[in-house]
Design a protein around this motif. Structure first.
Motif, short mmCIF file in Angstrom:
data_model
loop_
_atom_site.label_atom_id
_atom_site.label_comp_id
_atom_site.label_asym_id
_atom_site.label_seq_id
_atom_site.Cartn_x
_atom_site.Cartn_y
_atom_site.Cartn_z
N THR A 65 0.85 -1.19 0.00
CA THR A 65 0.00 0.00 0.00
C THR A 65 0.88 1.24 0.00
O THR A 65 1.80 1.35 0.82
N PHE A 66 0.58 2.15 -0.92
CA PHE A 66 1.30 3.42 -0.99
C PHE A 66 0.33 4.56 -0.72
O PHE A 66 -0.64 4.74 -1.46
N LEU A 110 -7.49 0.01 5.24
CA LEU A 110 -7.24 0.27 6.66
C LEU A 110 -5.84 0.83 6.90
O LEU A 110 -5.65 1.70 7.75
N HIS A 111 -4.85 0.36 6.14
CA HIS A 111 -3.51 0.94 6.24
C HIS A 111 -3.56 2.43 5.92
O HIS A 111 -2.95 3.25 6.62
N LYS A 116 -1.84 0.00 11.56
CA LYS A 116 -0.56 -0.66 11.33
C LYS A 116 -0.70 -2.14 11.70
O LYS A 116 -1.68 -2.55 12.28
N ASP A 117 0.33 -2.93 11.36
CA ASP A 117 0.29 -4.35 11.67
C ASP A 117 1.67 -4.93 11.98
O ASP A 117 1.96 -6.06 11.67
N LYS A 118 2.47 -4.13 12.66
CA LYS A 118 3.82 -4.59 13.01
C LYS A 118 3.84 -5.40 14.31
O LYS A 118 4.54 -6.39 14.41
N THR A 119 3.09 -4.95 15.30
CA THR A 119 3.08 -5.65 16.59
C THR A 119 1.91 -6.63 16.64
O THR A 119 0.98 -6.56 15.84
N LYS A 120 1.94 -7.51 17.61
CA LYS A 120 0.86 -8.49 17.79
C LYS A 120 -0.47 -7.77 18.05
O LYS A 120 -1.50 -8.13 17.48
N ALA A 121 -0.45 -6.75 18.90
CA ALA A 121 -1.68 -5.99 19.21
C ALA A 121 -2.22 -5.29 17.96
O ALA A 121 -3.43 -5.28 17.72
N GLN A 123 -1.70 -6.22 14.87
CA GLN A 123 -2.20 -7.27 13.98
C GLN A 123 -3.59 -7.73 14.39
O GLN A 123 -4.45 -7.94 13.54
N GLN A 124 -3.81 -7.88 15.70
CA GLN A 124 -5.12 -8.31 16.19
C GLN A 124 -6.19 -7.27 15.88
O GLN A 124 -7.29 -7.62 15.46
N LEU A 125 -5.87 -5.99 16.08
CA LEU A 125 -6.82 -4.93 15.78
C LEU A 125 -7.10 -4.88 14.28
O LEU A 125 -8.26 -4.77 13.87
N MET A 126 -6.06 -5.01 13.47
CA MET A 126 -6.23 -5.00 12.01
C MET A 126 -7.13 -6.15 11.59
O MET A 126 -8.07 -5.96 10.80
N ARG A 127 -6.88 -7.34 12.10
CA ARG A 127 -7.69 -8.51 11.73
C ARG A 127 -9.15 -8.31 12.15
O ARG A 127 -10.07 -8.66 11.40
#
Length: 144
Positions: A65-66, A110-111, A116-121, A123-127
């Motif tokens: 994504t840009f 969403l990006h 963001k999706d770097k940390t576990k938290a 990633q969970q929010l993104m999912r």
């Protein structure tokens, strides 16, 4: 505002109008102003070259994504999606191609909204957000 393009692969997904409606909802729900968003569908090799050229990464990915707009300006962006990766991911995740494609399309939006999706938290929010919008798409699809 939202457009779909083929680099070297076509998007094989029905209900594009509904899909655009849900992507538009993402930006409204996340309180972001959308100016222009282009989704470009491509092969693994095409996206690998973008990954190498622009991000200096030498690996396959399903999405890049840009964000093209300046801070505070309405969002303009390009989302490159490898249909090859989406197909493989669907098989590996035990889901359908359509569900995985929706997840990736919404992931890119969403990006651009700042997720963001770097940390576990993260990633969970993104999912969780991806699932929310997949459900919205499916609900609207059933009604139409």
């Amino acid at each position: 505002m939202i457009s779909f393009h083929a680099a070297d692969r076509q998007l094989t997904l029905k209900n594009r109008t509904l899909l655009k409606e849900v992507v538009t909802r993402i930006f409204k729900h996340e309180k972001q102003r959308l100016q222009q968003l282009s989704y470009i569908f491509c092969s693994d090799e095409y996206l690998l070259q973008i990954n190498r050229d622009f991000l200096q990464h030498d690996y396959y990915t399903d999405i890049i994504t840009f964000g093209l707009s300046g801070k505070g300006a309405p969002i303009e962006g390009e989302v490159y999606i490898s249909t090859d990766r989406v197909k493989d991911n669907a098989i590996n995740e035990g889901t359908t191609y359509t569900a995985e494609m929706l997840r990736v399309i919404f992931h890119g939006a969403l990006h651009l909204c700042g997720y963001k999706d770097k940390t576990k938290a993260e990633q969970q929010l993104m999912r969780s957000k991806e699932e929310e919008y997949i459900k919205a798409f499916q609900d609207l699809n059933r009604k139409s």
